[in-house]
Write a protein that holds these residues in place. Structure first.
Motif, PDB file in Angstrom:
ATOM      1  N   UNK A   6       0.821  -1.201   0.000  1.00 32.86           N
ATOM      2  CA  UNK A   6       0.000   0.000   0.000  1.00 32.86           C
ATOM      3  C   UNK A   6       0.861   1.258   0.000  1.00 32.86           C
ATOM      4  N   UNK A   7       1.943   1.251   0.750  1.00 33.72           N
ATOM      5  CA  UNK A   7       2.865   2.392   0.726  1.00 33.72           C
ATOM      6  C   UNK A   7       3.439   2.564  -0.676  1.00 33.72           C
ATOM      7  N   UNK A   8       3.827   1.459  -1.317  1.00 33.23           N
ATOM      8  CA  UNK A   8       4.352   1.542  -2.691  1.00 33.23           C
ATOM      9  C   UNK A   8       3.310   2.178  -3.607  1.00 33.23           C
ATOM     10  N   UNK A   9       2.060   1.742  -3.519  1.00 34.90           N
ATOM     11  CA  UNK A   9       1.006   2.307  -4.364  1.00 34.90           C
ATOM     12  C   UNK A   9       0.833   3.801  -4.105  1.00 34.90           C
ATOM     13  N   UNK A  10       0.890   4.182  -2.841  1.00 31.50           N
ATOM     14  CA  UNK A  10       0.743   5.586  -2.468  1.00 31.50           C
ATOM     15  C   UNK A  10       1.898   6.429  -2.990  1.00 31.50           C
ATOM     16  N   UNK A  11       3.106   5.969  -2.786  1.00 30.47           N
ATOM     17  CA  UNK A  11       4.291   6.777  -3.095  1.00 30.47           C
ATOM     18  C   UNK A  11       4.801   6.589  -4.531  1.00 30.47           C
ATOM     19  N   UNK A  12       4.624   5.389  -5.105  1.00 35.22           N
ATOM     20  CA  UNK A  12       5.176   5.090  -6.426  1.00 35.22           C
ATOM     21  C   UNK A  12       4.097   4.787  -7.476  1.00 35.22           C
ATOM     22  N   UNK A  13       2.846   4.785  -7.080  1.00 37.91           N
ATOM     23  CA  UNK A  13       1.760   4.373  -7.977  1.00 37.91           C
ATOM     24  C   UNK A  13       1.236   5.442  -8.916  1.00 37.91           C
ATOM     25  N   UNK A  14       1.910   6.609  -8.968  1.00 32.85           N
ATOM     26  CA  UNK A  14       1.537   7.680  -9.891  1.00 32.85           C
ATOM     27  C   UNK A  14       0.029   7.975  -9.828  1.00 32.85           C
ATOM     28  N   UNK A  37      -1.139   3.097 -10.489  1.00 28.82           N
ATOM     29  CA  UNK A  37      -0.380   2.178 -11.326  1.00 28.82           C
ATOM     30  C   UNK A  37      -0.417   0.774 -10.716  1.00 28.82           C
ATOM     31  N   UNK A  38      -0.590  -0.228 -11.559  1.00 32.10           N
ATOM     32  CA  UNK A  38      -0.566  -1.615 -11.082  1.00 32.10           C
ATOM     33  C   UNK A  38       0.812  -1.942 -10.533  1.00 32.10           C
ATOM     34  N   UNK A  39       0.837  -2.853  -9.562  1.00 27.37           N
ATOM     35  CA  UNK A  39       2.125  -3.262  -8.988  1.00 27.37           C
ATOM     36  C   UNK A  39       3.048  -3.782 -10.072  1.00 27.37           C
ATOM     37  N   UNK A  40       4.342  -3.528  -9.885  1.00 24.15           N
ATOM     38  CA  UNK A  40       5.343  -4.092 -10.780  1.00 24.15           C
ATOM     39  C   UNK A  40       6.424  -4.763  -9.941  1.00 24.15           C
ATOM     40  N   UNK A  41       7.518  -5.145 -10.581  1.00 25.20           N
ATOM     41  CA  UNK A  41       8.587  -5.881  -9.886  1.00 25.20           C
ATOM     42  C   UNK A  41       9.220  -5.049  -8.769  1.00 25.20           C
ATOM     43  N   UNK A  42       9.086  -3.735  -8.802  1.00 26.32           N
ATOM     44  CA  UNK A  42       9.652  -2.882  -7.760  1.00 26.32           C
ATOM     45  C   UNK A  42       8.805  -2.842  -6.495  1.00 26.32           C
ATOM     46  N   UNK A  46       7.376  -7.565   1.123  1.00 27.15           N
ATOM     47  CA  UNK A  46       8.016  -7.785   2.422  1.00 27.15           C
ATOM     48  C   UNK A  46       8.647  -6.528   3.006  1.00 27.15           C
ATOM     49  N   UNK A  47       8.799  -5.465   2.181  1.00 27.73           N
ATOM     50  CA  UNK A  47       9.327  -4.213   2.718  1.00 27.73           C
ATOM     51  C   UNK A  47       9.122  -3.081   1.725  1.00 27.73           C
ATOM     52  N   UNK A  48       9.216  -1.861   2.226  1.00 26.91           N
ATOM     53  CA  UNK A  48       9.228  -0.672   1.384  1.00 26.91           C
ATOM     54  C   UNK A  48      10.483   0.096   1.759  1.00 26.91           C
ATOM     55  N   UNK A  49      11.363   0.310   0.781  1.00 29.92           N
ATOM     56  CA  UNK A  49      12.659   0.980   1.012  1.00 29.92           C
ATOM     57  C   UNK A  49      13.450   0.325   2.143  1.00 29.92           C
ATOM     58  N   UNK A 128      -0.998   6.843   3.503  1.00 21.11           N
ATOM     59  CA  UNK A 128      -1.111   5.626   4.301  1.00 21.11           C
ATOM     60  C   UNK A 128      -1.030   6.082   5.752  1.00 21.11           C
ATOM     61  N   UNK A 129      -2.034   5.710   6.516  1.00 20.35           N
ATOM     62  CA  UNK A 129      -2.184   6.184   7.895  1.00 20.35           C
ATOM     63  C   UNK A 129      -2.396   4.997   8.825  1.00 20.35           C
ATOM     64  N   UNK A 130      -2.325   5.289  10.120  1.00 17.00           N
ATOM     65  CA  UNK A 130      -2.852   4.355  11.115  1.00 17.00           C
ATOM     66  C   UNK A 130      -4.193   4.921  11.548  1.00 17.00           C
ATOM     67  N   UNK A 131      -5.191   4.056  11.620  1.00 11.77           N
ATOM     68  CA  UNK A 131      -6.554   4.485  11.927  1.00 11.77           C
ATOM     69  C   UNK A 131      -7.175   3.531  12.935  1.00 11.77           C
ATOM     70  N   UNK A 132      -8.084   4.068  13.726  1.00 16.77           N
ATOM     71  CA  UNK A 132      -8.780   3.220  14.676  1.00 16.77           C
ATOM     72  C   UNK A 132      -9.696   2.252  13.934  1.00 16.77           C
ATOM     73  N   UNK A 133      -9.730   1.013  14.384  1.00 17.55           N
ATOM     74  CA  UNK A 133     -10.505  -0.005  13.682  1.00 17.55           C
ATOM     75  C   UNK A 133     -12.006   0.125  13.929  1.00 17.55           C
ATOM     76  N   UNK A 134     -12.421   1.139  14.678  1.00 16.26           N
ATOM     77  CA  UNK A 134     -13.854   1.346  14.875  1.00 16.26           C
ATOM     78  C   UNK A 134     -14.497   2.047  13.679  1.00 16.26           C
ATOM     79  N   UNK A 135     -13.687   2.564  12.744  1.00 14.69           N
ATOM     80  CA  UNK A 135     -14.230   3.158  11.524  1.00 14.69           C
ATOM     81  C   UNK A 135     -14.589   2.054  10.537  1.00 14.69           C
ATOM     82  N   UNK A 136     -15.619   2.284   9.760  1.00 15.13           N
ATOM     83  CA  UNK A 136     -16.045   1.336   8.737  1.00 15.13           C
ATOM     84  C   UNK A 136     -15.401   1.662   7.410  1.00 15.13           C
ATOM     85  N   UNK A 137     -14.116   1.359   7.280  1.00 18.42           N
ATOM     86  CA  UNK A 137     -13.427   1.554   6.012  1.00 18.42           C
ATOM     87  C   UNK A 137     -13.740   0.384   5.094  1.00 18.42           C
ATOM     88  N   UNK A 138     -13.409   0.525   3.839  1.00 18.88           N
ATOM     89  CA  UNK A 138     -13.683  -0.494   2.824  1.00 18.88           C
ATOM     90  C   UNK A 138     -12.562  -1.507   2.756  1.00 18.88           C
TER      91      UNK A 138
END
Length: 143
Positions: A6-14, A37-42, A46-49, A128-138
């Motif tokens: 998710x971090x990759x999509x946020x920061x590198x997903x254009x 942008x769809x995920x690629x080999x980058x 297991x980690x981001x940066x 990408x955030x930390x959020x309380x799980x009491x919210x009804x996210x998708x």
């Protein structure tokens, strides 16, 4: 997707905001969503940066304010669309339909009970955030 993907999509997903593509929810039509942008080999699950964010003990929200306009995308086949489905707040009301997207990752936070990682976006930013799980996210599936 997990928090690293998710971090990759946020920061590198254009990211590109789309105010024209229509979608439906609860029997109504809406507009508003993000192309990523769809995920690629980058994109390493297991980690981001070099950091595995699934097990970190400190966190700073990650923001990307470089949001393009979807009308400038030349190859939408390389992207996927996420509608701005809003969220359910603690009182059970649905809000921000067509304005913002709030999606859980597959990871809870190792720092606090009741907290999980989420992808949140609107027309001006994606984060990408930390959020309380009491919210009804998708929930979402990344292919």
């Amino acid at each position: 997707p997990n928090v690293n993907e998710t971090i990759w999509l946020c920061m590198q997903g254009n990211p590109h905001w789309d105010s024209k593509t229509m979608w439906s929810a609860m029997g109504h039509l809406y507009k508003g969503g993000m192309w990523l942008k769809k995920k690629d080999a980058n994109c390493n699950p297991t980690n981001y940066n070099g950091i595995d964010y699934r097990s970190v003990t400190s966190w700073t929200d990650m923001y990307n304010y470089t949001i393009g306009d979807a009308t400038t995308l030349s190859n939408k086949m390389a992207y996927f669309y996420i509608p701005a489905l809003g969220l359910y707040n603690r009182s059970g009301s649905c809000c921000f339909l067509g304005v913002g997207g709030y999606y859980w990752t597959s990871n809870y936070s190792a720092m606090y009970d009741g907290i999980a990682y989420s992808l949140n976006f609107d027309r001006t930013s994606i984060r990408v955030c930390v959020s309380t799980r009491s919210f009804g996210f998708n929930l979402w599936i990344l292919e």
